[in-house]
Each structure stands twice: as structure tokens, then as C-alpha cells.
Design a protein around this motif. Structure first.
Motif, PDB file in Angstrom:
ATOM      1  N   LEU A  52       0.827  -1.199   0.000  1.00  0.00           N
ATOM      2  CA  LEU A  52       0.000   0.000   0.000  1.00  0.00           C
ATOM      3  C   LEU A  52       0.865   1.255   0.000  1.00  0.00           C
ATOM      4  CD1 LEU A  52      -2.953   0.913   0.128  1.00  0.00           C
ATOM      5  CD2 LEU A  52      -2.795   0.856   2.621  1.00  0.00           C
ATOM      6  N   ALA A  53       1.914   1.246   0.816  1.00  0.00           N
ATOM      7  CA  ALA A  53       2.828   2.386   0.870  1.00  0.00           C
ATOM      8  C   ALA A  53       3.565   2.566  -0.452  1.00  0.00           C
ATOM      9  CB  ALA A  53       3.828   2.201   2.010  1.00  0.00           C
ATOM     10  N   LEU A  54       3.990   1.465  -1.056  1.00  0.00           N
ATOM     11  CA  LEU A  54       4.669   1.541  -2.351  1.00  0.00           C
ATOM     12  C   LEU A  54       3.737   2.096  -3.422  1.00  0.00           C
ATOM     13  CD1 LEU A  54       6.589  -1.862  -2.263  1.00  0.00           C
ATOM     14  CD2 LEU A  54       7.629   0.418  -2.258  1.00  0.00           C
ATOM     15  N   LEU A  55       2.470   1.703  -3.375  1.00  0.00           N
ATOM     16  CA  LEU A  55       1.497   2.219  -4.339  1.00  0.00           C
ATOM     17  C   LEU A  55       1.267   3.719  -4.129  1.00  0.00           C
ATOM     18  CD1 LEU A  55      -0.490   1.601  -6.615  1.00  0.00           C
ATOM     19  CD2 LEU A  55      -2.202   1.013  -4.884  1.00  0.00           C
ATOM     20  N   LEU A  56       1.151   4.135  -2.866  1.00  0.00           N
ATOM     21  CA  LEU A  56       0.999   5.563  -2.578  1.00  0.00           C
ATOM     22  C   LEU A  56       2.212   6.353  -3.048  1.00  0.00           C
ATOM     23  CD1 LEU A  56      -0.549   5.359   1.016  1.00  0.00           C
ATOM     24  CD2 LEU A  56      -1.652   6.347  -0.995  1.00  0.00           C
ATOM     25  N   LEU A  57       3.398   5.790  -2.835  1.00  0.00           N
ATOM     26  CA  LEU A  57       4.625   6.463  -3.256  1.00  0.00           C
ATOM     27  C   LEU A  57       4.712   6.550  -4.778  1.00  0.00           C
ATOM     28  CD1 LEU A  57       7.505   7.554  -2.431  1.00  0.00           C
ATOM     29  CD2 LEU A  57       8.298   5.213  -2.819  1.00  0.00           C
ATOM     30  N   ALA A  58       4.447   5.444  -5.451  1.00  0.00           N
ATOM     31  CA  ALA A  58       4.607   5.406  -6.904  1.00  0.00           C
ATOM     32  C   ALA A  58       3.594   6.284  -7.623  1.00  0.00           C
ATOM     33  CB  ALA A  58       4.487   3.965  -7.400  1.00  0.00           C
TER      34      ALA A  58
END
Length: 235
Positions: A52-58
Motif C-alpha cells: 500500500l505504501a509503495l502504491l501511494l509512493l509510486a
């Protein structure tokens, strides 16, 4: 093995405070339930929260794949869960808890809202840690032809590992407090023991023991997390 470790840790404390053998058994059972709740919720939070954090970052405006249509609604959902007091969240999702756990009381049921609250909490902490990765390292990987997924998996996550471990530590400490609150609505664990015996039956020695055990748990988790963070730090 866990029971033996808890018994060796808590028996001297119980003897010092003057708990009966029956209360010591209840304390051991409650401590085991707390560890299961915290461990289970933390595991789910890490497994769900990191992607989820990686998706928010990307998908952020400065990310590898900016997408406002994904980033904004996802961020709003995460913020909404984070801003909801845990005790209210537990009550609000009782139907969902019954659907998942088959009941709304007990250790298993309490793990559901704990995991949801921890996932939103840790996702933002993870995102912050991931954002601290040097942009130059990311640009170098892109220049060498790495795909966006490769950059996230093999560059961003490894570089942010000390911050990710620190985020897990903070989440675990928070979950210990949340698990104690879960005892107020039949969630089991140390919070339930403290309320049923320490408060409702006017047994201050039980309440004192519960508080001390919670402090010991938090101190152990924080110390372990700090040690791992220092070991993983590049500085």
C-alpha cells in the motif's frame, strides 16, 4: 515455548506483588493472548501496508507512475482509518469482524480491527520512510534501464530498510496499547484482565501487574527495534 518464557518472566513479578497462583495463570493466559493479537495484527499490517505504501509512493505527483485518480482516493481512505479512534473503529466494524472471525468478542475478533488500524498506521509510516530514499539512487537505477517495479523492489525498499524497521517498531508499540483498549469491549488479553479484576473487582495488585507487564512488553519491543535499526543503518 512461549508459555515457558512468559512463565519465567512473569512469575517473579507476580510473587513480588503477591498474586495468587490462580491469578498468575490468568495473567499468563492474558499475556499470551496479547502477544498473539499484537503479532497477528502486525504481520497482517506489514504484509498489506508495505504494498500500500509503495502504491501511494509510486502514484504520488513526484512518484515513478503519477496517478492522481489512484493516489487521492487511496490516501483519503488511509487517512480516514488513521483518524478514527480505535475504540470507535472496533465498534463500527463489528459486522465485518463477525463476517471474518465468526464472532465479535475474543482474541481472534480483536485481531481484525487491530490489523485494520495498524495497516493504515504503518502504511503512512512506510511511505515516509520510502520517501527518504535518495532521489539520486533512484535516478541512477532508472538510467541503467531498471523498470519501475525493479526500482521499488531492489532499490527503494532495501535503501529504506532501517526506516521500515523503525516504522514496524512504532506500530508494535502502538498495537500493545490498542490491544489493551480492546479488552474494554471483550477483546481478551491484558486489558481485559485489568478491567475485569483490577477495576471491576477492586484488585489494585492485578491492575498494577498488568501495567508493569505492558511496560515491559513495550520496552522490549522498542529496544529490539532500535537495535535492529542501528544494525541495518548505512550511517
Amino acid at each position: 515455548m512461549l508459555t515457558d518464557w512468559l512463565h519465567a518472566l512473569l512469575e517473579p513479578l507476580a510473587n513480588l506483588i503477591g498474586l495468587s497462583p490462580t491469578l498468575l495463570d490468568l495473567l499468563l493466559e492474558a499475556a499470551g493472548e496479547t502477544l498473539l493479537m499484537v503479532g497477528g495484527a502486525a504481520l497482517i499490517a506489514v504484509v498489506v501496508g508495505l504494498p500500500l505504501a509503495l502504491l501511494l509512493l509510486a502514484t504520488s505527483p513526484e512518484g515513478l507512475a503519477p496517478n492522481r485518480a489512484v493516489n487521492r482516493p487511496l490516501g483519503l481512505v488511509v487517512n480516514a482509518v488513521r483518524s478514527t479512534p480505535f475504540i470507535i473503529l472496533m465498534v463500527a466494524i463489528v459486522p465485518f469482524t463477525r463476517l471474518v472471525a465468526g464472532t465479535s468478542i475474543g482474541t481472534g475478533a480483536a485481531t481484525v480491527p487491530l490489523a485494520i488500524a495498524a495497516t493504515a498506521f504503518i502504511a503512512r509510516l512506510f511511505e515516509t520512510a520510502l520517501r527518504e530514499v535518495d532521489r539520486g539512487v533512484v535516478e541512477a537505477a532508472r538510467a541503467m534501464g531498471a523498470t519501475r517495479l525493479q526500482i521499488l523492489r531492489k532499490v527503494v525498499v532495501p535503501e529504506a530498510l532501517p526506516g521500515l524497521v523503525a516504522a514496524v517498531t512504532v506500530t508494535l508499540v502502538s498495537l500493545v496499547g490498542y490491544s489493551a483498549m480492546a479488552g474494554a469491549v471483550g477483546g481478551g488479553g491484558l486489558g481485559d484482565l485489568g478491567i475485569r479484576f483490577g477495576y471491576q473487582r477492586f484488585m489494585p495488585e492485578v491492575m498494577a501487574t498488568v501495567v508493569v507487564v505492558l511496560i515491559l512488553f513495550v520496552q522490549a519491543l522498542q529496544s529490539l527495534g532500535d537495535w535492529l535499526t542501528r544494525r541495518l543503518s548505512h550511517r
